[in-house]
Structure formats: structure tokens, C-alpha cells
Design a protein around this motif. Structure first.
Motif, mmCIF file in Angstrom:
data_model
loop_
_atom_site.group_PDB
_atom_site.id
_atom_site.type_symbol
_atom_site.label_atom_id
_atom_site.label_comp_id
_atom_site.label_asym_id
_atom_site.label_seq_id
_atom_site.Cartn_x
_atom_site.Cartn_y
_atom_site.Cartn_z
ATOM 1 N N GLY A 260 -16.795 77.259 -42.641
ATOM 2 C CA GLY A 260 -17.407 75.943 -42.508
ATOM 3 C C GLY A 260 -17.202 75.040 -43.706
ATOM 4 O O GLY A 260 -17.444 73.836 -43.622
ATOM 5 N N ASN A 261 -16.749 75.590 -44.832
ATOM 6 C CA ASN A 261 -16.499 74.773 -46.018
ATOM 7 C C ASN A 261 -15.245 73.932 -45.828
ATOM 8 O O ASN A 261 -14.264 74.386 -45.220
ATOM 9 C CB ASN A 261 -16.344 75.655 -47.258
ATOM 10 N N LYS A 262 -15.255 72.722 -46.359
ATOM 11 C CA LYS A 262 -14.110 71.814 -46.255
ATOM 12 C C LYS A 262 -13.391 71.612 -47.587
ATOM 13 O O LYS A 262 -12.208 71.292 -47.617
ATOM 14 C CB LYS A 262 -14.564 70.450 -45.708
ATOM 15 N N VAL A 263 -14.111 71.773 -48.696
ATOM 16 C CA VAL A 263 -13.466 71.670 -50.014
ATOM 17 C C VAL A 263 -12.545 72.881 -50.168
ATOM 18 O O VAL A 263 -12.941 74.008 -49.852
ATOM 19 C CB VAL A 263 -14.519 71.656 -51.145
ATOM 20 N N PRO A 264 -11.296 72.682 -50.611
ATOM 21 C CA PRO A 264 -10.372 73.818 -50.739
ATOM 22 C C PRO A 264 -10.965 74.946 -51.584
ATOM 23 O O PRO A 264 -11.601 74.705 -52.609
ATOM 24 C CB PRO A 264 -9.148 73.200 -51.424
ATOM 25 N N LYS A 265 -10.732 76.164 -51.122
ATOM 26 C CA LYS A 265 -11.330 77.317 -51.793
ATOM 27 C C LYS A 265 -10.884 77.420 -53.246
ATOM 28 O O LYS A 265 -11.669 77.801 -54.120
ATOM 29 C CB LYS A 265 -10.986 78.596 -51.030
ATOM 30 N N TRP A 266 -9.637 77.080 -53.533
ATOM 31 C CA TRP A 266 -9.163 77.181 -54.912
ATOM 32 C C TRP A 266 -9.963 76.250 -55.824
ATOM 33 O O TRP A 266 -10.231 76.587 -56.979
ATOM 34 C CB TRP A 266 -7.661 76.885 -55.028
ATOM 35 N N PHE A 267 -10.382 75.078 -55.283
ATOM 36 C CA PHE A 267 -11.151 74.164 -56.132
ATOM 37 C C PHE A 267 -12.595 74.632 -56.269
ATOM 38 O O PHE A 267 -13.203 74.456 -57.332
ATOM 39 C CB PHE A 267 -11.092 72.727 -55.611
ATOM 40 N N LEU A 268 -13.144 75.239 -55.239
ATOM 41 C CA LEU A 268 -14.471 75.835 -55.392
ATOM 42 C C LEU A 268 -14.442 76.922 -56.470
ATOM 43 O O LEU A 268 -15.367 77.026 -57.274
ATOM 44 C CB LEU A 268 -14.953 76.413 -54.056
ATOM 45 N N GLU A 269 -13.359 77.704 -56.495
ATOM 46 C CA GLU A 269 -13.213 78.716 -57.554
ATOM 47 C C GLU A 269 -13.064 78.052 -58.921
ATOM 48 O O GLU A 269 -13.587 78.542 -59.921
ATOM 49 C CB GLU A 269 -12.006 79.612 -57.272
ATOM 50 N N THR A 270 -12.346 76.924 -58.963
ATOM 51 C CA THR A 270 -12.215 76.187 -60.221
ATOM 52 C C THR A 270 -13.579 75.766 -60.741
ATOM 53 O O THR A 270 -13.886 75.901 -61.939
ATOM 54 C CB THR A 270 -11.311 74.951 -60.025
ATOM 55 N N LEU A 271 -14.413 75.254 -59.848
ATOM 56 C CA LEU A 271 -15.764 74.889 -60.252
ATOM 57 C C LEU A 271 -16.523 76.106 -60.764
ATOM 58 O O LEU A 271 -17.279 76.020 -61.736
ATOM 59 C CB LEU A 271 -16.517 74.263 -59.076
ATOM 60 N N GLY A 272 -16.323 77.254 -60.120
ATOM 61 C CA GLY A 272 -16.974 78.480 -60.564
ATOM 62 C C GLY A 272 -16.542 78.894 -61.960
ATOM 63 O O GLY A 272 -17.374 79.314 -62.782
ATOM 64 N N VAL A 273 -15.259 78.784 -62.235
ATOM 65 C CA VAL A 273 -14.758 79.120 -63.570
ATOM 66 C C VAL A 273 -15.323 78.128 -64.594
ATOM 67 O O VAL A 273 -15.737 78.514 -65.693
ATOM 68 C CB VAL A 273 -13.216 79.115 -63.598
ATOM 69 N N TRP A 274 -15.355 76.867 -64.221
ATOM 70 C CA TRP A 274 -15.858 75.818 -65.108
ATOM 71 C C TRP A 274 -17.326 76.044 -65.458
ATOM 72 O O TRP A 274 -17.714 76.060 -66.633
ATOM 73 C CB TRP A 274 -15.652 74.476 -64.429
ATOM 74 N N VAL A 275 -18.163 76.246 -64.452
ATOM 75 C CA VAL A 275 -19.590 76.469 -64.687
ATOM 76 C C VAL A 275 -19.796 77.737 -65.513
ATOM 77 O O VAL A 275 -20.611 77.764 -66.448
ATOM 78 C CB VAL A 275 -20.359 76.539 -63.354
ATOM 79 N N SER A 276 -19.052 78.786 -65.195
ATOM 80 C CA SER A 276 -19.186 80.046 -65.937
ATOM 81 C C SER A 276 -18.787 79.869 -67.391
ATOM 82 O O SER A 276 -19.410 80.447 -68.290
ATOM 83 C CB SER A 276 -18.336 81.130 -65.279
#
Length: 202
Positions: free
Chosen positions: A59-75
Motif C-alpha cells: 500500500g505504500n507509494k513512496v519508493p522503498k529505497w527512499f523509505l530506507e534512505t529516510l531510515g538510514v538518515w534518522v538512525s
């Protein structure tokens, strides 16, 4: 592995063993972040459901690679090396463009998303994540308007919000319990986005 007792896969029984079997990767490997929940399996179940739905759902529309990028950034903002290394490995696999992935990582390490090979709208999301991570009460309606103006619809803004919020939780789980990457296989994830109940790591 962690500063509290954890139950290894080989010693798991009952509900815990069933959950381990759902989340395990090759050779029965279970990530240390999941094993840190082993004394309270119900919290592992909640954690995995949130992780799967926020990052790995059809159901997500934002590309998964960018969601992972956000995860790396926040971490990185939270100085959580465990999640940075795990999710950067996942980012590289999903992006399948090592020079771009490495340039993103360099910009994250420098705490300067403007250096990253990202679109202006992606950089706007990165800047929103900075505030939500470090000063949650500092988020303003104007920041949401800026995300909209950059091209994200409200559902996508919700995805960005939820990924940022999830990693605040995951980082504090890891940092608060002393999880290390010892024995983990970096970059595995529950890749079957079509089936929300498939938590296996591949």
C-alpha cells in the motif's frame, strides 16, 4: 549481542519459536534487534507488524529505497550505528546503484542532505525528518505545506512521517538495550510486500 538476556533460536520454544520462524533469515539467523524482544515475544510481534507495514507494504507509494534512505538518515541523526548499517545495506540492494547509494551515505555521514543525489522533494522530506527526529514539537503546518508543494500527496506525507517515527522507536530499542550487529546478516528485509503476513528475511 545485547545487554539483557536473549533467547537464541536454538533454545526458543512455543510462541517465541513460532515468531522466530516467521522473521528468520538464512541458516535460522534472527536479527539481534528482534532477539532483544525474546523475553516478551508479544513486543516482538508488535515491532515486526509495525516494521512490515511501515516499510514493506504494497500500500505504500513512496519508493522503498527512499523509505530506507529516510531510515538510514534518522538512525544517523540518533547515532544508531546498528540501524544505519543494516538499512544502508538494504538501501544499496534496493537502489542497485552503488555510486548513488555511496553518495547518499556520504551526505548522511556529513549531516548535509543537500549534498545527496536526491530530488528537491526528497531533500524536503529529509529536512522534515530532521525536525521530527530532533525537535518533534517544532514541526509546523508550514512544513507539511512544503512537503505538499514539493509534490508529495497527504498519503505519502503520512508514509514519511511513519517511517521517521518508526526509526525513532527502533533506534531507541537498539541503543537502550545495547544491541550489536554481531552475528547479524546485514541488509536482509521482509521483501514480500504483497503479503503483509510474510515476515521472512531474505
Amino acid at each position: 549481542m545485547a545487554w539483557i538476556e536473549v533467547i537464541p533460536y536454538e533454545a526458543a520454544k512455543g510462541r517465541l519459536k513460532k515468531l522466530y520462524d516467521r522473521v528468520k533469515g538464512p541458516d535460522n539467523n534472527v536479527d539481534n534487534i528482534m532477539m532483544s524482544h525474546s523475553l516478551r515475544p508479544h513486543t516482538m510481534e508488535g515491532h515486526m507488524a509495525l516494521y512490515k507495514y511501515v516499510l514493506h507494504h504494497t500500500g505504500n507509494k513512496v519508493p522503498k529505497w527512499f523509505l530506507e534512505t529516510l531510515g538510514v538518515w534518522v538512525s544517523s541523526l540518533n547515532n544508531c550505528d546498528y540501524c544505519v548499517e543494516h538499512h544502508f545495506a538494504g538501501l544499496k540492494r534496493l537502489l542497485n546503484d552503488d555510486p548513488k547509494a555511496n553518495a547518499i551515505r556520504a551526505s548522511i555521514d556529513a549531516r548535509d542532505p543537500d549534498q545527496a543525489p536526491l530530488t528537491d522533494r526528497e531533500k524536503t522530506a529529509m529536512k522534515y525528518a530532521v525536525v521530527l527526529t530532533g525537535d518533534p514539537s517544532g514541526v509546523t503546518e508550514q512544513m507539511i505545506e512544503e512537503l505538499r508543494a514539493s509534490g508529495f500527496d497527504d498519503g505519502e506525507i503520512l508514509e514519511i512521517n511513519q517511517v521517521t517515527a518508526y526509526f525513532a522507536y527502533a533506534n531507541r530499542t537498539v541503543l537502550g538495550l545495547g544491541c550489536s550487529t554481531d552475528g547479524d546478516i546485514l541488509g536482509l528485509s521482509p521483501g514480500n510486500s504483497e503479503n503483509p503476513d510474510d515476515w521472512s528475511h531474505k
